[in-house]
Write a protein that holds these residues in place. Structure first.
Motif, short mmCIF file in Angstrom:
data_model
loop_
_atom_site.label_atom_id
_atom_site.label_comp_id
_atom_site.label_asym_id
_atom_site.label_seq_id
_atom_site.Cartn_x
_atom_site.Cartn_y
_atom_site.Cartn_z
N THR A 1 0.82 -1.21 0.00
CA THR A 1 0.00 0.00 0.00
C THR A 1 0.85 1.26 0.00
O THR A 1 0.58 2.22 -0.73
CB THR A 1 -0.95 0.00 1.22
N THR B 1 2.62 1.69 -3.39
CA THR B 1 1.67 2.14 -4.42
C THR B 1 1.41 3.63 -4.30
O THR B 1 1.41 4.36 -5.30
CB THR B 1 0.36 1.34 -4.32
N GLN B 2 1.17 4.11 -3.08
CA GLN B 2 0.90 5.54 -2.92
C GLN B 2 2.12 6.39 -3.26
O GLN B 2 1.98 7.47 -3.86
CB GLN B 2 0.39 5.82 -1.50
N ASN C 1 -3.05 -0.63 -11.31
CA ASN C 1 -2.49 -1.00 -10.01
C ASN C 1 -3.44 -1.96 -9.30
O ASN C 1 -4.64 -1.70 -9.19
CB ASN C 1 -2.29 0.24 -9.14
N ASP D 1 0.39 -6.11 -3.76
CA ASP D 1 1.33 -7.21 -3.98
C ASP D 1 0.80 -8.52 -3.40
O ASP D 1 1.00 -9.59 -3.97
CB ASP D 1 2.70 -6.88 -3.40
#
Length: 502
Positions: free
Chosen positions: A169, A172-173, A215, A226
């Motif tokens: 997380t 991704t951000q 994503n 993931d």
């Protein structure tokens, strides 16, 4: 496609003519971006009204990625990308055949700002340009890997039409340039779970500027895309039997369940298994110690390194192996303390700590003794204790014991070198028959490749993300009680490890 050439009497505009042809192919709601619209008139005429159009259909939307003159015979190419906290892997994929044409990987350049997600979140939050630093670092990492793939395979950037990205997380951000500040602040809320579709040009990625970037969805602050990608790759959401999926890294993320239910949690194992916080710790690379043998009478040591060269450090699998062998040789007790009555020149006291010499200076790449200290051992015990406690907490939540697990899937590069017997010996993994264990390698990039090839798989991944029940380990005392009990070798409760007790 081949379009009718306009005439003075058949003089419709270019775009409606293109859309009409697409509708004949059951593409009824196609969107076109300004860049492709600008190129359209020249492309159609350059190809004598023959054109090759690449369309992505995703989330109910159909978008034109590229319009090329003529009937293009080149393969349709895309990227499967795994953004790990430590490493980044990019696979070049032929979308038509499913073949992985080439692969590149390297360390995530964000590491200069911290080894783990928490220190990177702090940097992004506290430094004036911290967020921009971290985003650019990961984009540079990916773009350098893409450039290597393009050069090695004699390709142009415009040939890359789509990418599927899997990351935790926080990764991704940061990849998207979204501040992850609130991920580390109670109640631990990410900005986004399901990321909107993004064009490569919006991020500055080295793909076709109109290429679609997808994503994987996150489940919670510390269980990200993931893990969703990994679960997709394992097929555990289609299994009748109970499966345990573990991705061991800086964070230990795990999923327990089958086709009827999925429970997931994450625990901070710390960087020990990646070599962080260990005196001579290193990542799994050439020269890293991955196997340790200690003769129980003389305490002489035999080592195996990755690549069989001189040792230059010890990686996660070597740490687990070494800890098991130190315990079996009687050099440490169940709490991880050295037996100071042992008579060996390898066991010595320094000004700071007790330590055991794994390799003498003359035999190492570093020109200095490689040692394991008592502090190193404590760090490893804390890391293994966190992983095992997460597993136990999930099992208790579902009112199951370890014997209910039919299959255990170990993911990540770390798992490729892991000795399961030693991992059980130190209490990292459940004491179950070895034939229940399976190594999957980089499950994150495997799942990304599957979703790149299949709309059905991509939709399945989104369903998997929605299906997972996230267990927040900081709520209540269940995890902490398990963790305290796991800070011994293998555990305070030896009945959980009957083979080790025997």
């Amino acid at each position: 496609m081949t379009l009718d050439e306009p005439t003075l009497t058949e003089n419709g505009a270019d775009l409606p003519k293109l859309m009409s042809e697409l509708r004949k192919r059951n593409l009824h709601n196609v969107q076109i971006g300004l860049e492709n619209l600008r190129a359209l008139p020249e492309v159609l005429r350059a190809g004598s009204w023959q054109a090759t159009v690449t369309v992505v259909e995703i989330d109910g939307q159909q978008r034109i990625v590229s319009i090329e003159p003529g009937h293009v015979k080149a393969p349709l190419l895309g990227l499967a990308i795994d953004i790990g906290t430590t490493t980044v892997v990019v696979n070049l994929v032929n979308i038509e055949t499913g073949e992985i044409i080439d692969s590149q990987g390297s360390y995530n350049k964000q590491a200069r700002y911290g080894d783990d997600v928490i220190t990177r979140i702090v940097h992004a939050t506290d430094e004036e340009k911290g967020l921009a630093d971290l985003q650019q670092a990961v984009l540079n990492t990916i773009n350098e890997l893409v450039d290597k793939l393009l050069t090695a395979n004699n390709l142009e950037v415009d040939q890359l039409k789509a990418a599927v990205v899997a990351g935790n997380t926080t990764m991704t951000q940061l990849f998207l340039g979204i501040n992850p500040k609130y991920i580390r602040l109670e109640p631990y809320i990410p900005t986004v779970a399901q990321v909107p579709i993004i064009k490569a040009s919006e991020l500055g990625l080295r793909l076709n500027s109109e290429a679609i970037i997808y994503n994987f969805p996150a489940v919670a602050s510390y269980v990200g895309g993931d893990i969703v990608s990994g679960v997709l790759a394992t097929n555990m959401a289609k299994e009748d039997a109970v499966v345990l999926f573990i991705d061991i890294g800086t964070n230990g993320e795990m999923v327990l369940g089958n086709q009827d239910w999925l429970v997931t949690c994450a625990c901070s194992a710390g960087p020990a298994f990646e070599g962080g916080g260990i005196t001579f710790g290193t990542r799994a690379m050439t020269g890293a110690i991955e196997r340790v043998i200690i003769e129980p009478n003389s305490f002489e040591v035999e080592l195996k390194t990755i690549g069989n060269g001189k040792p230059m450090g010890i990686c996660g699998s070597g740490l687990i192996d070494g800890l098991s062998k130190l315990r079996n040789a009687g050099l440490i007790d169940r709490s991880g303390k050295f037996n100071q009555n042992i008579d060996s020149n390898r066991l010595r006291r320094t000004d700071e700590d007790w330590e055991f010499v794994l390799a003498w200076a003359d035999d190492t790449e570093l020109g200095k003794d490689i040692v394991l200290t008592e502090s190193d051992i404590k760090n490893i015990i804390r890391a293994k204790g966190a992983i095992y406690s997460g597993i136990r907490t999930m099992l208790k939540m579902m009112e199951l014991d370890g014997y209910a697990i039919e299959k255990i899937i170990i993911a990540g590069g770390f798992g490729n070198f892991l000795n399961i017997s030693d991992a059980i010996q130190i209490g990292l993994l459940p004491d179950l028959p070895l034939d229940k264990y399976l190594f999957l390698g980089n499950s994150s990039v495997k799942g990304a490749k599957i979703a790149l090839l299949s709309k059905e798989a991509l939709l399945e991944a989104e369903e998997v993300g929605r299906k997972m029940t996230y267990l927040e380990l900081s709520v209540g005392n269940a995890f902490m009680d398990e963790f305290v009990s796991a800070l011994f070798l293998p555990h305070t409760d030896l009945s959980q490890f009957p083979s080790v007790k025997q």
